[in-house]
Enzyme design. Sequence first.
Site, PDB file in Angstrom:
ATOM      1  N   PHE B 141       0.925  -1.184   0.125  1.00 31.45           N
ATOM      2  CA  PHE B 141      -0.030   0.097   0.073  1.00 31.45           C
ATOM      3  C   PHE B 141       0.757   1.296  -0.032  1.00 31.45           C
ATOM      4  O   PHE B 141       1.975   1.207   0.402  1.00 31.45           O
ATOM      5  CB  PHE B 141      -0.953  -0.078   1.121  1.00 31.45           C
ATOM      6  N   GLN B 255      -8.885  14.045   3.790  1.00 28.86           N
ATOM      7  CA  GLN B 255      -8.217  13.205   2.518  1.00 28.86           C
ATOM      8  C   GLN B 255      -9.098  13.044   1.568  1.00 28.86           C
ATOM      9  O   GLN B 255     -10.076  12.735   1.468  1.00 28.86           O
ATOM     10  CB  GLN B 255      -7.653  12.011   3.308  1.00 28.86           C
ATOM     11  N   HIS B 257      -8.912  10.897  -1.997  1.00 29.38           N
ATOM     12  CA  HIS B 257      -8.180   9.669  -2.749  1.00 29.38           C
ATOM     13  C   HIS B 257      -8.222   9.835  -3.953  1.00 29.38           C
ATOM     14  O   HIS B 257      -8.891  10.606  -4.743  1.00 29.38           O
ATOM     15  CB  HIS B 257      -9.286   8.487  -2.511  1.00 29.38           C
ATOM     16  N   LEU B 267     -14.974   4.471  -5.324  1.00 27.09           N
ATOM     17  CA  LEU B 267     -13.723   4.281  -5.192  1.00 27.09           C
ATOM     18  C   LEU B 267     -13.229   3.122  -5.832  1.00 27.09           C
ATOM     19  O   LEU B 267     -13.846   1.981  -5.448  1.00 27.09           O
ATOM     20  CB  LEU B 267     -13.503   4.083  -3.591  1.00 27.09           C
ATOM     21  N   GLU B 270      -6.698   1.343  -3.652  1.00 25.99           N
ATOM     22  CA  GLU B 270      -5.224   1.738  -3.617  1.00 25.99           C
ATOM     23  C   GLU B 270      -4.634   0.590  -4.151  1.00 25.99           C
ATOM     24  O   GLU B 270      -3.469   0.655  -4.570  1.00 25.99           O
ATOM     25  CB  GLU B 270      -5.099   2.253  -2.428  1.00 25.99           C
ATOM     26  N   ARG B 301      -1.269   9.066  -0.249  1.00 19.45           N
ATOM     27  CA  ARG B 301      -2.504   9.493  -1.127  1.00 19.45           C
ATOM     28  C   ARG B 301      -2.595  11.033  -1.296  1.00 19.45           C
ATOM     29  O   ARG B 301      -3.054  11.355  -2.303  1.00 19.45           O
ATOM     30  CB  ARG B 301      -3.857   8.918  -0.843  1.00 19.45           C
ATOM     31  N   HIS B 369     -12.470  11.561   0.640  1.00 15.64           N
ATOM     32  CA  HIS B 369     -12.336  10.066   0.877  1.00 15.64           C
ATOM     33  C   HIS B 369     -12.401   9.887   2.371  1.00 15.64           C
ATOM     34  O   HIS B 369     -12.974   8.917   2.935  1.00 15.64           O
ATOM     35  CB  HIS B 369     -11.059   9.490   0.244  1.00 15.64           C
ATOM     36  N   ARG B 405      -3.895  10.145   6.859  1.00 17.15           N
ATOM     37  CA  ARG B 405      -3.698   8.706   7.313  1.00 17.15           C
ATOM     38  C   ARG B 405      -3.107   7.871   6.099  1.00 17.15           C
ATOM     39  O   ARG B 405      -3.754   8.166   4.953  1.00 17.15           O
ATOM     40  CB  ARG B 405      -5.036   8.167   7.879  1.00 17.15           C
TER      41      ARG B 405
END
Lengths: 251, 607
Positions: B141, B255, B257, B267, B270, B301, B369, B405
């Site tokens: 990730f 955040q 995405h 979405l 990732e 991200r 996101h 995060r």
Amino acid sequence: MGRTLTFNIFRYNPSDPASSPHMDKFTLDETERMTLFIALNRIREEIDPTLMFDFCCRAGICGACAMVINGRPGLACHTKTKEMPAEITLMPLPVFKLVGDLSVDTGTWFRGMYQKVESWVHTDKKFDPKAQEERMDNALAEQIYELDRCIECGCCVGACGTALMREDFLGAVALNRLARFILDPRDQRTEKDYFDIVGTDEGIFGCMGLLACEDVCPKQIPLQEQLGKLRRKMALAAVKNILPKFLKKDF
Amino acid sequence: MKIIQTDLLCVGAGLAGERVAIEAADNGFSVICLSIVPARRSHSSAAQGGMQAALGNSAMGEGDSPDVHFADTVKGSDWGCDQEVARLFVDAAPIAMRQMAFWGVPWNRVVPGEQTYYKGGKPFTAFEKPENEGLIHSRNFGGTAKWRTCYTSDGTGHCVLYTLDNRAAQMGVSVIDKVEAIALIHDGDTCMGVIARCLKTGELTAYLAKATLIATGGFGRIYRESTNAVICDGGGLITALDTGVVPLGNMEAVQFHPTGIVPTDILVTEGCRGDGGTLLDKNEYRFMPDYEPDKAELASRDVVSRRMTEHMRKGLGVPSPYGDHLWLDIRHLGEAHIRTKLREVDEICQSFLGVDPVYQLIPVRPTQHYSMGGVRTNKDGAAYGLKGLFSAGESACWDMHGFNRLGGNSLAETVVAGMIIGGKIVEFLKGSETVIKTASVRDAMDKQNARIADLVACKNGSENPYTVRNAMFDSIMKGAGIFRNGKDLETCVAELQEILGRARRVGLRSNGKGANPELTMALKIEGMVKLALCVAYGALKRTESRGAHTREDFPERNDRDWLTRTLATWADGADLPTLNYEPATHVFEMPPGDRGYGGGKIIPMNG
């Protein structure tokens, strides 16, 4: 594009004494990449603020928006209007208790189902936070995942002839759930334990084999295959149960 | 008045709510979870990617440890996190993952021998050790030094949620669905439960509890373009803010995405980029290595989202009727990989776009996101301001995420925080008795009944709640999106204040009977605009760039003045939140430094 869509939608608000079941007609201009999610929200926000329906993830993952679309249970978020005729009839899923209009109470039904099949790992082991995880073959983990993919949308139940006729029928979803635990080595239940849950007309022997469950499953879970396997296994278990003890062996 | 009493009341039955519930039930306490949808439809179910925990079983995860996970998490947070909490989290994460395996999650497992993986679009082989066969595997990730993300194909959230809900059923946790908490019952000092509205019948019930947990997930639906489920509208946060004494932390940290599909903003994981997916512009040129030579598509991200926006601003986006977008290319991963390992992605593309990702490019753009902000709690999960109130998961600002995060850390947070905070709530329940004041219960109930009656009678006006919501969407998308500046934020705050006035004048067109969805919206819209104002006003005042909060007019991360956490409270009748600040962390295990990606200057602490 350029079409005008007509929506015939079932209406009834059980909490309102003035309400009685009927169909309402709404029209919308179709837009590019329109789905029923987009259409129903537009109807509620622009035309009738009381229209009840359920969406949650709107991405085909949570199962909230199952309804009967032109006679067939399906997920509304998935349904692209360009693949539909210009006249679309929407009804709530049968079997489940009606909340209002297109919204039904799937939560209570599914909770009953997983209490009945005891949808959890049965083990007498205790979790040890200091120990390494127990190993599992990856191919087996992926097999379990295959059956774990069910999103409890209720389409298979809504399309099931037996479920429509008898309230206590567990349906393909429950049988699939059980198949998932039978496959899982962490679950220590025996064949007899499983038989006690589904070896009846409420379970594996109530199915009339109409195959609609698998036809309407939006996740394409092989429900009939699981049902067939389970039925053979349970039939053998039934025979074993009546055999004298010295003749019993592992089939 | 209908009253139901329990030891622990969890508002929200996603992963965090249920994990806390299980801990309390396991210790013999009665637990009720309230959920606006059947528990298994919670937004947790939509998480495809996975959960970070330093198990170090896989070849690419070799040498991983909680210390490395800690460093990644603090760096990812841009030093905005509480380091004590980050430490608690990384140390407990492996135990939580193993516990999930014990309860039935079919984690993907290590297959020994030579395996083909992808990085940066190129296949490579790695040798998985035979002695690790069958242990929990991990995938790559963004933003992490090691492969650390535990997963079940691309249905991680779904599988873990179903497993936890099974466990909750087994433990006798009572999950009541289609119920929405609309206000906390409190006396300004202690929380005693909630007033909740049944979304089947419209009936109000007072749920009384010794401990109340807010675990209602994110509030992304204050933005028009969001990957969040439609239920993620900040309901739990609104009840906390409405008390006037419970602060929300870091609300400006929002955040985006990188890969929401266009136009529906669903979405795609990732994991696509982790497995080797690349981003292309209108010329089908792979641009990320130009901006981030080392990490390319796998930078964190916020960085990837900003680089994409930057690239589109140069005119290199793909024009479409829905605005510019870019392409995500996973074609080179091959049919076998896409149809199995990335099946949800495959389904999303086919079902919602009519695109086959084996042969075609996927249109994507950065989309709201994740909300790093939420109900500010201490490390035990106890909310500031009210005794007996707790929060966990995305709705909380616990705060291991700081200003950004990492992928895989939020899903892990739900069960890890649930385990830790659940334990603390058990201690709380064992150690204290709550006195329920009947006057507080009656007052709260009367107030909510009056609110509903006023809305039905259009007593304060007849503004349409949906129109007001759309005005909020326009304002916040424009003013407090991925790039921010003082001028636009000032306009945004002023607009939102005006919209707040309108939100206070909404009235129903319908009779409000039963599960009436117009009433549901009308009850919430004022609170949603307040949340939007917490975001925009907090962003206006924070004159620096940190993590996902990017000020074009203040590009530096300013540790000298802003190594702080914003605390927003809302006084009754006010038009703006009151902002206070506290140090981001009291413990520095790792002093502030460079994240190693994203560029940008830093004004040091003693600079």
